[in-house]
Design a protein around this motif. Sequence first.
Motif, PDB file in Angstrom:
ATOM      1  N   LYS A  70      23.182  78.421  -8.275  1.00 39.60           N
ATOM      2  CA  LYS A  70      24.319  77.575  -7.893  1.00 39.60           C
ATOM      3  C   LYS A  70      23.985  76.770  -6.639  1.00 39.60           C
ATOM      4  N   PRO A  96      29.101  80.941  -4.535  1.00 47.41           N
ATOM      5  CA  PRO A  96      27.675  80.936  -4.202  1.00 47.41           C
ATOM      6  C   PRO A  96      27.361  81.614  -2.862  1.00 47.41           C
ATOM      7  N   ILE A  97      28.256  81.481  -1.878  1.00 43.38           N
ATOM      8  CA  ILE A  97      27.984  82.089  -0.571  1.00 43.38           C
ATOM      9  C   ILE A  97      27.948  83.613  -0.691  1.00 43.38           C
ATOM     10  N   LEU A 138      24.891  84.742  -2.712  1.00 47.26           N
ATOM     11  CA  LEU A 138      23.611  84.702  -2.001  1.00 47.26           C
ATOM     12  C   LEU A 138      23.493  85.861  -1.019  1.00 47.26           C
ATOM     13  N   ASN A 198      27.103  76.447   5.806  1.00 48.06           N
ATOM     14  CA  ASN A 198      27.677  76.453   4.460  1.00 48.06           C
ATOM     15  C   ASN A 198      28.448  75.175   4.163  1.00 48.06           C
ATOM     16  N   LEU A 233      28.370  74.308   0.136  1.00 50.15           N
ATOM     17  CA  LEU A 233      28.691  75.561  -0.537  1.00 50.15           C
ATOM     18  C   LEU A 233      30.143  75.904  -0.253  1.00 50.15           C
ATOM     19  N   SER A 246      28.280  70.556  -6.940  1.00 42.56           N
ATOM     20  CA  SER A 246      26.992  71.078  -7.390  1.00 42.56           C
ATOM     21  C   SER A 246      25.998  69.939  -7.575  1.00 42.56           C
ATOM     22  N   ARG A 291      24.779  69.127  -4.075  1.00 44.14           N
ATOM     23  CA  ARG A 291      23.785  70.134  -3.657  1.00 44.14           C
ATOM     24  C   ARG A 291      22.451  69.879  -4.313  1.00 44.14           C
ATOM     25  N   PHE A 295      16.102  79.257   2.714  1.00 43.09           N
ATOM     26  CA  PHE A 295      16.839  80.421   3.204  1.00 43.09           C
ATOM     27  C   PHE A 295      15.951  81.373   3.983  1.00 43.09           C
ATOM     28  N   ASN A 348      14.819  83.454  -1.234  1.00 39.78           N
ATOM     29  CA  ASN A 348      15.645  83.243  -2.423  1.00 39.78           C
ATOM     30  C   ASN A 348      14.927  82.496  -3.543  1.00 39.78           C
ATOM     31  N   TYR A 403      17.896  71.201 -13.279  1.00 41.97           N
ATOM     32  CA  TYR A 403      19.342  71.006 -13.222  1.00 41.97           C
ATOM     33  C   TYR A 403      19.686  69.542 -12.984  1.00 41.97           C
TER      34      TYR A 403
END
Lengths: 404, 230
Positions: free
Chosen positions: A316, A397-398, A401, B49, B54, B78, B81, B89, B93, B110
Amino acid sequence: MNVVELLKISLRSLTVNLMRSFLTMLGIIIGVATVIAMISIGEGTSNQVTSQIQSLGLNLITITAGTSSASTGGSGGGTLQISDSEPLTQINTVKYVAPVMQANTQVKNGANITSTSIIGTNPSYADIKSWETDIGRFFTEDEVTDKAKVVVLGSTTAENLFGKAGFDAIGSLININNIPFRVIGILQSKGSSGSMDMDDTIIAPITTVQSRFQVGNSKNAVRQILVESKSPDSIKSTIALIEYTMRQSHKLGQGEDDFKVRSQEDVLSSAESVTNTLTLFLGGIAAISLLVGGIGIMNIMLVSVTERTREIGIRKAIGAPEGTIMSQFLMESVTLAILGGVIGVLLGFGGSKFVGHLMTIQTAVSMNSVLLAVGFSGCIGIVFGVFPARKAARLDPIEALRYE
Amino acid sequence: MITFEDVDKVYASGEMKVHALKGVSLHIHEREFVSIMGPSGSGKSTLMNVIGCLDKPSSGIYTLDGINVGTASSKQLSQVRNQKIGFVFQNFNLLKRTSAIENVELPMLYGGRAKKERLEKAQYCLERVGLKDRMYHKPNELSGGQQQRVAIARALSNDPAIILADEPTGNLDSASSEEIMNIFRTLNDNGNTIVVVTHETDIAAYTQRIICFRDGRIETDRFNMERGVI
C-alpha cells in the motif's frame, strides 16, 4: 496491473507454504471428487439401464401379476396364467407373445455343478428379446407342444458347465434336478445389468418347465407375459386392447385389475426418475461439502491476511490501490478453489474409472458436470474470498507497516 | 514542492485526544535535501506520514507538487504515493522471498508500466545504488546496507517528486550509514528532492536544511552551514 501479473503474485504466495495450500484445497478436492465420481457412476449405470431397456425395443409391453406399479417379479399369487397369453395373440396389433416362467435350480454336467435360473417360455421369447443363438438353435413350437427336454444355455452358464464353450456342448446331456436335458444351443452374450449377469441362465420350453419344476403356488402361474406390438405407434392402443382382453378372460370390471401392463417407456421413465432423484441428492451433498471447503478457504485466507499484514502495508505504501490488493487476495482464494476443483475432477474421474472397472460398468463423466464443478468451485473461491480480501484491502498502511 | 499551511493532526484514541501536529506551516522546495529532527513524540513521524500521503491532515492544507492531498480520495492518494513519493524505511520493508530486481519493479508494476520498461528501469536504478551484481539476490541474502540500497532503488523507480526516508540508517552500522547518506547526497546533487527523518545529528549533518520538531511544532528551521563548507 493485469490478470497474469496478479496470478503470478498469487501463485508465488501460495507456493510459499505448499502444505498449507494443499490442506486448504482438500475440502474442495474431496467434495468435487466425490460428486464427480458419484455422478459419473450414476450416469454410467443409468446409461446402461436405458440402453438395455431401449435395446429390447420400444415395442415391448410387459404384463405382470398384481396391481402395484412397482411390482415386477414373483408369480403374484398366480393371477397371471399361461392361458392368458393365448387370447392376446388374437389382437391384430400384437406381433409376438411370450409367457415367462422362472425357477432357480442346480445344473450338473459331470463334475461341473452350477446354480442358475431356468426360464420357461416359447420361441417368441428369442424374437422379442432379439436374443439369437451363437451356436446351435433355439427350440421350436413343436418342442414346446411335446414338452421336449431341450435347453438353450446362456454364455456364462455354458462356460460354467463346459469350460470355454464349443461345439462339443451341443447335443450333450446335462442334469437339471436330476433330469437329463439335451443342450441344443448357446446364446449370444448380453452382458450384465448392474450386478446381474444376464448370461447366467438356461432357457427351456415353458411346458417342460411347468411340468418338471415347482415355480410358484400354482402350476399354471407365470412370472410375466412379454408382448411385442407391431409398431411403436400402436403401443397405446395395444395396451388398451391387452387390458380389455385380460379383463374379459379374468371376468373383471373396470378398476378390479389383478395384472399390470407396462410399456418400455413407462419402465424408462421410472428408471429416469430414480436417477434424477439420485442426482439431486448428490447435488445437495456436493453443495454442502463445497460450502465446508469454502469456509476452510476463508479461514486460511483470514490467517494469511493477518500474517502478511506487513507485506500489505509495504504494497500500500508504494502505491497499490485498494482494488489491486483486493484482487490479489481474491485471486489467491479463487486459484485455491479452482485448483482444488480441477484436482477433485481428476481424482473423481480416476475414482469412477476404478469403481467402473470393478463393477464392469461404463462410467461417463459428462462435460457439463465437470464445468459445473469447476465453475462452482470458482464461485466458492470468490464468495469466501471476498471477506478476507476486503479486510486486506482496508488495512491502514501506517498500522500495517508497524505490524511485527 | 511541499507546502504545509497551518496543518493540524489530531488522533482520537477512545477518550484521549492526541494533538500530534499543531499548526505546522512549512515549505520544502524542489532539489532540497532536508532533515527533520526531534525527540520521540515530537510529531516528526506524524509529519512523515502526512508528507508521505499515508495519512491526511485533520485541518489545514497540504499540497504536494500542486496536489491538495487533504481532498484526495484514497484511490488518488495511492496514486500519489506511487507516482510522487519514494519511501525508504528504517527496516527496509522489502518483500521477502522476492529478488532485489522484482522489489524494485513493484512500484512500476502498480504504476502500470510494461514489463520490458520495468526491467530496464529496475536495472538502471540498481546500478545507480551500486547493486548491479546483486540483482537476483533475495533480501535475506543481502546485508543491511545492501537491503537499504535496494529500497532506495525501489524508491527511485517511478521518478518520484520526493524521496522520503524515515530513519534510513536506524538499523545500520556507521559504515553502512555513511554509504547510504552518500548515496542520498549524490542523488540530491543529481536533482532529487530528499526528506530524511532522523534523531541522529551526524545523519542530519549530511543535509542542507535541518528542521527540528518539539511537541508538534517546528522549533527551529535552519540551513546547515557546515555542509555548505563540505
